[in-house]
Motif scaffolding. Structure first.
Motif, short mmCIF file in Angstrom:
data_model
loop_
_atom_site.label_atom_id
_atom_site.label_comp_id
_atom_site.label_asym_id
_atom_site.label_seq_id
_atom_site.Cartn_x
_atom_site.Cartn_y
_atom_site.Cartn_z
N ALA A 1 0.84 -1.20 0.00
CA ALA A 1 0.00 0.00 0.00
C ALA A 1 0.88 1.25 0.00
CB ALA A 1 -0.93 0.01 1.22
N ARG A 2 0.36 2.30 -0.60
CA ARG A 2 1.08 3.58 -0.62
C ARG A 2 0.39 4.53 0.36
NH1 ARG A 2 4.71 3.96 -4.76
NH2 ARG A 2 4.60 2.29 -6.33
N ALA A 3 0.47 4.20 1.63
CA ALA A 3 -0.28 4.93 2.66
C ALA A 3 0.61 5.55 3.73
CB ALA A 3 -1.29 3.99 3.32
N TRP A 4 1.93 5.41 3.57
CA TRP A 4 2.85 5.90 4.60
C TRP A 4 3.89 6.85 4.01
CZ3 TRP A 4 0.82 1.06 4.64
CH2 TRP A 4 0.19 0.63 5.83
N ILE A 5 4.29 7.82 4.81
CA ILE A 5 5.39 8.70 4.47
C ILE A 5 6.61 8.24 5.25
CG2 ILE A 5 6.29 11.07 4.59
CD1 ILE A 5 3.41 12.05 4.40
N LYS A 6 7.69 7.93 4.55
CA LYS A 6 8.92 7.47 5.21
C LYS A 6 9.78 8.66 5.61
CE LYS A 6 9.32 2.96 2.89
NZ LYS A 6 10.20 2.10 2.07
N ILE A 7 10.17 8.66 6.87
CA ILE A 7 11.04 9.72 7.39
C ILE A 7 12.35 9.09 7.84
CG2 ILE A 7 11.29 11.53 9.14
CD1 ILE A 7 8.25 11.70 9.25
N PRO A 8 13.46 9.42 7.18
CA PRO A 8 14.75 8.84 7.60
C PRO A 8 15.15 9.31 8.98
CG PRO A 8 15.06 10.57 5.96
CD PRO A 8 13.59 10.34 6.05
N PHE A 9 15.60 8.36 9.80
CA PHE A 9 15.98 8.67 11.18
C PHE A 9 17.19 7.80 11.53
CE2 PHE A 9 15.57 8.67 15.83
CZ PHE A 9 15.30 10.01 16.05
#
Length: 397
Positions: free
Chosen positions: A107-115
């Motif tokens: 699914a394309r339902a999340w925003i990935k934030i690099p941490f």
């Protein structure tokens, strides 16, 4: 009051908030932290760093959620909501579209934030549920102009809610979240009174009744052949067939549900003890998210489930009581919208885990691992607390 005193009181709940709702929210949040830690042990497979990262991430979102709840409880008023609704809706729309850039679990339902050390994901559809409550309260609550037509009243809510649901269901392939969003909007739509809305509200009630009857019929043995004719994707049809008979494909589509049912059977009344679940070590893929209730019951028994149920019931029940008492339609929409947020998630998650309804991928709020849902629902509680506080102070009727 001097500056030092203002700083000390800036993160306190507003005057005359509901203490029972506040305590139930905190109990659920703390209980959820402990259960996420326990359920993640099986998924971590001896990897202590992976376990610690999950716990720390959940703790961080819980703390952020509490701060968001207090901030919303102190900041929220109907005037501010009306003044800021356009930028809030615009920001939510941008985030929903931005999530299409990444694919997570099909699914394309999340925003990935690099941490550093771990990738953090944010699910904008969770926050859109709170925004939908705001939209319904802003555009449909306390409308004094009786000459407005149905088109005038429904234009903005239909465009916003319909747009959100289209993006989430079709573009993001997150049908479960879209159903929750639509459900919250439908219930909120039934609350305000305006002559132009009465006919639509009656039609919606009839459609909801027909929908419930159809779902019950589809899930019965008589509706087995109808499922295959539905315009759904294969994995969605499999969820229906698994709910009807998970043992038909016990090593495939029914594997997860069977593991959940075994956990329920193993737990009994008192459970096997905290941290002592066996099922979480048996390749149980959603043990700390969608199926965490199965781990709760296995380890803490029916008493663990009752703790969650009582807290949910108190939050939903008390918000309904305040909504019935007040005259403000916007206040009613906010309170019933927030309570429906809790209720629909509870109904879908518990129903899916127990096989009563098809799995929807909807988390158990504040219990399942998931920073977005925890942060979003605590902000929603803060919005409800703001309305309750203003009502008890006499600022709104």
């Amino acid at each position: 009051m001097n500056l030092t005193q203002k700083k000390k009181t800036s993160f306190r709940m507003p005057y005359r908030y509901d203490l029972i709702i506040h305590l139930c929210t905190l109990i659920l949040a703390v209980f959820g932290l402990f259960m996420v830690a326990s359920a993640t042990m099986g998924l971590a497979s001896g990897n202590v760093m992976s376990l610690m990262k999950t716990i720390i991430k959940q703790l961080a979102f819980t703390v952020l959620g509490y701060l968001g709840m207090v901030t919303m409880a102190r900041w929220f008023t109907f005037d501010r909501m009306k003044k800021n609704i356009t930028p809030i809706v615009s920001l939510t729309l941008v985030l929903l579209l931005l999530a299409l850039c990444w694919e997570v679990g099909g699914a394309r339902a999340w925003i990935k934030i690099p941490f550093p050390g771990q990738e953090i994901t944010i699910q904008p559809s969770e926050f859109s549920k709170v925004v939908i409550i705001m939209v319904m309260a802003t555009y449909l609550g306390d409308i004094r102009n009786l000459k407005l037509t149905t088109k005038d009243l429904m234009r903005n809510p239909l465009l916003i809610v319909g747009g959100f649901c289209f993006i989430v269901a079709i573009l993001q392939s997150d049908f479960g979240s879209a159903i929750v969003m639509a459900g919250i909007a439908c219930i909120c739509f039934l609350i305000p009174y305006h002559p132009s809305l009465v006919r639509l509200q009656k039609m919606l009630v009839m459609l909801l009744i027909i929908g419930v009857v159809l779902i019950v019929w589809i899930l019965s043995p008589m509706g087995e052949h109808l499922i295959e004719a539905l315009p759904f994707k294969n994995y969605q049809i499999n969820r229906f067939t698994s709910a009807m008979n998970p043992f038909a494909d016990k090593y495939g589509t029914g594997f997860q549900l069977i593991n959940g049912l075994v956990s329920f059977a193993s737990g009994g009344w008192q459970g096997v003890g905290y941290g002592k679940s066996i099922q979480k070590y048996t390749n149980f893929p959603a043990a700390n998210t969608d199926f965490i209730l199965a781990i709760v019951v296995e380890e803490l028994g029916i008493f663990g489930f009752l703790l969650i149920f009582i807290c949910y019931a108190l939050i939903v029940g008390r918000m309904f009581i305040y909504a019935i008492r007040m005259k403000s339609q916007r206040g009613r929409i906010v309170l019933i919208g927030v309570s429906m947020y809790f209720f629909i998630h509870f109904l879908f998650n518990v129903g899916g885990v127990t096989g009563l309804i098809p799995l929807t991928g909807v988390p158990l709020l504040m219990i399942s691992a998931g920073g977005s849902s925890t942060l979003s629902v605590m902000v929603a509680v803060g919005m409800g607390q703001a309305v309750i506080s203003q009502y008890r102070q006499g600022k709104i009727e």
